[in-house]
Design a protein around this motif. Sequence first.
Motif, PDB file in Angstrom:
ATOM      1  N   SER A 156       0.810  -1.214   0.000  1.00 22.26           N
ATOM      2  CA  SER A 156       0.000   0.000   0.000  1.00 22.26           C
ATOM      3  C   SER A 156       0.845   1.266   0.000  1.00 22.26           C
ATOM      4  N   GLY A 157       2.106   1.131   0.402  1.00 21.74           N
ATOM      5  CA  GLY A 157       2.946   2.304   0.583  1.00 21.74           C
ATOM      6  C   GLY A 157       3.024   2.743   2.030  1.00 21.74           C
ATOM      7  N   GLY A 158       2.316   2.018   2.906  1.00 23.14           N
ATOM      8  CA  GLY A 158       2.373   2.309   4.331  1.00 23.14           C
ATOM      9  C   GLY A 158       3.488   1.538   5.013  1.00 23.14           C
ATOM     10  N   LEU A 159       3.657   1.769   6.304  1.00 20.88           N
ATOM     11  CA  LEU A 159       4.770   1.177   7.045  1.00 20.88           C
ATOM     12  C   LEU A 159       4.643  -0.343   7.139  1.00 20.88           C
ATOM     13  N   ASP A 160       3.425  -0.847   7.363  1.00 19.49           N
ATOM     14  CA  ASP A 160       3.244  -2.292   7.524  1.00 19.49           C
ATOM     15  C   ASP A 160       3.686  -3.057   6.283  1.00 19.49           C
ATOM     16  N   SER A 161       3.201  -2.617   5.110  1.00 20.47           N
ATOM     17  CA  SER A 161       3.526  -3.351   3.887  1.00 20.47           C
ATOM     18  C   SER A 161       4.998  -3.185   3.519  1.00 20.47           C
ATOM     19  N   LEU A 162       5.581  -2.024   3.816  1.00 17.89           N
ATOM     20  CA  LEU A 162       7.010  -1.829   3.564  1.00 17.89           C
ATOM     21  C   LEU A 162       7.834  -2.772   4.428  1.00 17.89           C
ATOM     22  N   ALA A 163       7.465  -2.877   5.713  1.00 20.02           N
ATOM     23  CA  ALA A 163       8.192  -3.779   6.613  1.00 20.02           C
ATOM     24  C   ALA A 163       8.063  -5.227   6.146  1.00 20.02           C
ATOM     25  N   GLY A 164       6.867  -5.601   5.668  1.00 23.16           N
ATOM     26  CA  GLY A 164       6.675  -6.963   5.167  1.00 23.16           C
ATOM     27  C   GLY A 164       7.537  -7.255   3.954  1.00 23.16           C
ATOM     28  N   ALA A 165       7.657  -6.279   3.047  1.00 21.10           N
ATOM     29  CA  ALA A 165       8.491  -6.463   1.861  1.00 21.10           C
ATOM     30  C   ALA A 165       9.964  -6.590   2.233  1.00 21.10           C
ATOM     31  N   VAL A 166      10.419  -5.733   3.147  1.00 24.90           N
ATOM     32  CA  VAL A 166      11.822  -5.787   3.587  1.00 24.90           C
ATOM     33  C   VAL A 166      12.120  -7.106   4.283  1.00 24.90           C
ATOM     34  N   GLN A 167      11.197  -7.581   5.103  1.00 28.45           N
ATOM     35  CA  GLN A 167      11.408  -8.864   5.781  1.00 28.45           C
ATOM     36  C   GLN A 167      11.521  -9.997   4.768  1.00 28.45           C
ATOM     37  N   GLU A 168      10.657  -9.993   3.770  1.00 28.93           N
ATOM     38  CA  GLU A 168      10.700 -11.051   2.749  1.00 28.93           C
ATOM     39  C   GLU A 168      12.009 -11.001   1.968  1.00 28.93           C
ATOM     40  N   LEU A 169      12.466  -9.807   1.658  1.00 27.89           N
ATOM     41  CA  LEU A 169      13.716  -9.660   0.912  1.00 27.89           C
ATOM     42  C   LEU A 169      14.933 -10.053   1.743  1.00 27.89           C
ATOM     43  N   ASN A 170      14.882  -9.778   3.053  1.00 26.70           N
ATOM     44  CA  ASN A 170      16.023 -10.069   3.920  1.00 26.70           C
ATOM     45  C   ASN A 170      16.099 -11.528   4.351  1.00 26.70           C
ATOM     46  N   THR A 171      14.959 -12.182   4.452  1.00 24.22           N
ATOM     47  CA  THR A 171      14.942 -13.540   5.009  1.00 24.22           C
ATOM     48  C   THR A 171      14.816 -14.631   3.954  1.00 24.22           C
ATOM     49  N   THR A 172      14.627 -14.263   2.692  1.00 22.37           N
ATOM     50  CA  THR A 172      14.540 -15.251   1.616  1.00 22.37           C
ATOM     51  C   THR A 172      15.376 -14.766   0.443  1.00 22.37           C
ATOM     52  N   ASN A 173      15.557 -15.648  -0.539  1.00 13.47           N
ATOM     53  CA  ASN A 173      16.206 -15.241  -1.787  1.00 13.47           C
ATOM     54  C   ASN A 173      15.195 -15.150  -2.917  1.00 13.47           C
ATOM     55  N   ARG A 174      13.912 -15.001  -2.567  1.00 20.11           N
ATOM     56  CA  ARG A 174      12.859 -14.933  -3.564  1.00 20.11           C
ATOM     57  C   ARG A 174      12.829 -13.588  -4.284  1.00 20.11           C
ATOM     58  N   HIS A 175      12.288 -13.623  -5.507  1.00 23.82           N
ATOM     59  CA  HIS A 175      11.942 -12.387  -6.194  1.00 23.82           C
ATOM     60  C   HIS A 175      10.630 -11.902  -5.588  1.00 23.82           C
ATOM     61  N   VAL A 176      10.544 -10.631  -5.235  1.00 24.52           N
ATOM     62  CA  VAL A 176       9.378 -10.094  -4.535  1.00 24.52           C
ATOM     63  C   VAL A 176       8.588  -9.189  -5.483  1.00 24.52           C
TER      64      VAL A 176
END
Length: 228
Positions: A156-176
């Motif tokens: 959405s561009g809010g803090l929650d979704s940004l944190a979720g994207a960063v967590q996914e990028l940091n904890t996996t090697n998936r394309h997001v």
Amino acid sequence: MVEHVFHCGLSQSQLQEMGDERELQLHGPKANVRLRLDDVRERLLEVEPELLTDLAEIAVYVFAADCAVRRGGPKLENMGAAWRRNFRMVIAVRQPGTWRHPTCLAVLRETLEFLTEDNWTFDFVELTDPPSIRRYLGLRDNVSDDAGGTSVVLFSGGLDSLAGAVQELNTTNRHVVLMSRQVGGLTDKRQQELAAELREGYPRRVTHVPVSAGLTKETSAVEHTQRS
């Protein structure tokens, strides 16, 4: 409770057999709902099933209906008793037999009732002259690294979704894939700016997919909680 009935994507002959309820159309001269999916890679289209196209259209019809019916009134009196609404959706799809299956109906209803806290019932009819999902897609070249798989993150561009994207990028090697609904103004700009920062910080691992979906005239929306 009042039942809000919507006829979605039905042909004129099909509508003649129905009552005088509200009509939602993605296609044709009476279109009053929009759906546009940008930045989807060409290879995804090679395996695009009819059911996925149906699902995209069902989703946008549900969202449009959600926006078209107010919860209660300007003030939620009586402890919010009018918060929960009743919807009956008559939707034209490519594979009505599949969507009528009890298991499919149960999952669809349970998911929406969890998300929206509303009651939903569905009738599915045959879609006449169905368009391809290509009609919704604006394709652009995108060089990406998806060797580790792909995750889709609501963005959405809010803090929650940004944190979720960063967590996914940091904890996996998936394309997001960051999936955003375009709403106009500052929100769209913020989504684009944050997506650009993530692409710079995680090269070749981020794709931003802005989705234009909802009523064609935003002024027609009377409910803005948008839980669906």
